[in-house]
Design an enzyme around this catalytic site. Sequence first.
Site, mmCIF file in Angstrom:
data_model
loop_
_atom_site.group_PDB
_atom_site.id
_atom_site.type_symbol
_atom_site.label_atom_id
_atom_site.label_comp_id
_atom_site.label_asym_id
_atom_site.label_seq_id
_atom_site.Cartn_x
_atom_site.Cartn_y
_atom_site.Cartn_z
ATOM 1 N N ARG A 57 -31.280 -15.510 3.195
ATOM 2 C CA ARG A 57 -30.290 -16.011 2.221
ATOM 3 C C ARG A 57 -29.324 -16.986 2.894
ATOM 4 N NH1 ARG A 57 -26.116 -12.828 1.129
ATOM 5 N NH2 ARG A 57 -27.386 -10.958 0.841
ATOM 6 N N TYR A 110 -24.199 -34.500 -16.386
ATOM 7 C CA TYR A 110 -25.351 -33.707 -16.815
ATOM 8 C C TYR A 110 -24.848 -32.476 -17.581
ATOM 9 C CZ TYR A 110 -29.031 -30.240 -16.482
ATOM 10 O OH TYR A 110 -29.920 -29.241 -16.783
ATOM 11 N N ASP A 182 -22.672 -36.796 -7.061
ATOM 12 C CA ASP A 182 -24.014 -36.356 -7.443
ATOM 13 C C ASP A 182 -24.922 -37.583 -7.350
ATOM 14 O OD1 ASP A 182 -26.368 -35.699 -8.801
ATOM 15 O OD2 ASP A 182 -25.359 -34.232 -10.057
ATOM 16 N N LYS A 207 -35.597 -33.384 -8.638
ATOM 17 C CA LYS A 207 -35.913 -34.697 -9.204
ATOM 18 C C LYS A 207 -36.642 -35.566 -8.162
ATOM 19 C CE LYS A 207 -33.970 -32.767 -12.619
ATOM 20 N NZ LYS A 207 -32.629 -32.327 -12.493
HETATM 21 N N1 LCS Z 1 -27.266 -33.128 -11.493
HETATM 22 C C1 LCS Z 1 -27.948 -33.997 -12.255
HETATM 23 C C2 LCS Z 1 -27.538 -35.429 -12.294
HETATM 24 C C3 LCS Z 1 -29.033 -33.552 -13.003
HETATM 25 O O1 LCS Z 1 -29.700 -34.437 -13.742
HETATM 26 C C4 LCS Z 1 -29.406 -32.181 -12.958
HETATM 27 C C5 LCS Z 1 -30.545 -31.647 -13.749
HETATM 28 C C6 LCS Z 1 -28.646 -31.315 -12.158
HETATM 29 C C7 LCS Z 1 -27.609 -31.829 -11.427
HETATM 30 C C8 LCS Z 1 -28.993 -29.854 -12.039
HETATM 31 O O2 LCS Z 1 -30.080 -29.679 -11.226
HETATM 32 P P1 LCS Z 1 -31.169 -28.490 -11.375
HETATM 33 O O3 LCS Z 1 -30.381 -27.214 -11.328
HETATM 34 O O4 LCS Z 1 -31.849 -28.675 -12.672
HETATM 35 O O5 LCS Z 1 -32.033 -28.684 -10.200
HETATM 36 N N2 LCS Z 1 -30.960 -32.499 -14.772
HETATM 37 C C9 LCS Z 1 -31.876 -32.211 -15.656
HETATM 38 C C10 LCS Z 1 -32.233 -33.081 -16.692
HETATM 39 O O6 LCS Z 1 -31.692 -34.161 -16.944
HETATM 40 N N3 LCS Z 1 -33.217 -32.576 -17.389
HETATM 41 O O7 LCS Z 1 -33.572 -31.329 -16.934
HETATM 42 C C11 LCS Z 1 -32.715 -31.011 -15.788
#
Ligand code: LCS
Length: 392
Positions: A57, A110, A182, A207
């Site tokens: 962890r 987001y 971000d 992503k």
């Molecule tokens: N920051 C951004 C800019 C994101 O687009 C996302 C997820 C996150 C943080 C969060 O990341 P995750 O926990 O999903 O790895 N964006 C998504 C989207 O636009 N569609 O599905 C997830």
Amino acid sequence: MKKPGFHTLAVHAGQHPDPLTGSLATPIYQTSTFVFKNAEQGAARFAGEEEGYIYSRIGNPTVTALEEKIAALEGGEAGLAFGSGMAAISALLFYLAQSGDHIVTSPVLYGSTHGLLHDVFPRYGVKAEPVDLNDEQALRNVIKENTKVIYVETPANPTMDLVDLAKVIKVAKEHNIPVVVDNTFMSPYLQRPLELGADFIIHSATKYISGHGDVLGGLIVGSKEHITGVRRTTLKDIGGNIDPFAAWLLLRGLKTLPVRVQRHSENAMEVARFLKSHPAVLEVYYPGLPDFPQYDLAKEQMDGFGGVLAFEVKGGVDAGRKVINSVKLCHVAVSLGDVDSLIEHPASMTHAGIPLEDRLSMNITDGLIRLSVGLEDPEDIIDDLKQALEQI
Ligand code: LCS
């Protein structure tokens, strides 16, 4: 020796052939715990007096390789990996802010980041305030004694609005407030905010870092001191860690990050130009189009324009739904940065949790469609969109 280039770092950074076997690919250390030589060694590791692993962890050798690679690519001192982007964001913000504190954010975020800041944090006495960060006076006016973080998403999901990082960082430094960026949409290949003076980078590694749509992960990059701080507090005690196999997939993904992102950008540019010229399309939001309102800033701040764009078709939500339901090659799915092209409707999907008034103030209209342009042949993506637009 001169500093290696980005492609070289993407392949080599964090990778140390396994001393036991010579394995070139980093092994997947699929273990929950690590054996101490004796009680004294265990105690020394817990006390932070001796380097070494304790429990997965808190750290794991496969995960360490990923953390070293992302730190090298972002140009930061240290990295820290999590099981998702949201785990990374929450761990960092819970580390930086406490009850009574104030967080300033860029206006468009987001959906789940918005949820964390506006639904979860108020329950713990932390208030988030969105402001147009490109308006220096508005930013100065909103900063208070208790402002502990400036949180920036640029380009913003899903509108592609940009924040002028150099300007925001200048004001933040005057007030000694850490800036968190971000960098999910650009990846370090196209944008490196630490070079401009930002303090922390966040990634949804799900992503472009992964690139293949088969794993979730999150990353933070920052100073050694603070990364160690997060590791020993909100990573250890909240537990949003990544597992070694997910880390290994992200390591593999990162090796091809620059070639993939380059091609994503080229494909997105072609798709954006096509959409822009189509009579059924009202508006295209892509920073690489010369009439994008922040085109000059995009050229200055970014090394390319990325693979995501948004657009609106004539006829509003019904026409938009028709387009989404008519694509054959693109997948109707959230997420982005995958090899596959993904199309989605932010108002009813990724940003559905945001109250209507807030959503509209962010210009996330009911007719907005987001497209993550994949690595297929651009002509095929364009043909698919062409036939879908003909259905309106
Ligand atoms: N920051 C951004 C800019 C994101 O687009 C996302 C997820 C996150 C943080 C969060 O990341 P995750 O926990 O999903 O790895 N964006 C998504 C989207 O636009 N569609 O599905 C997830």
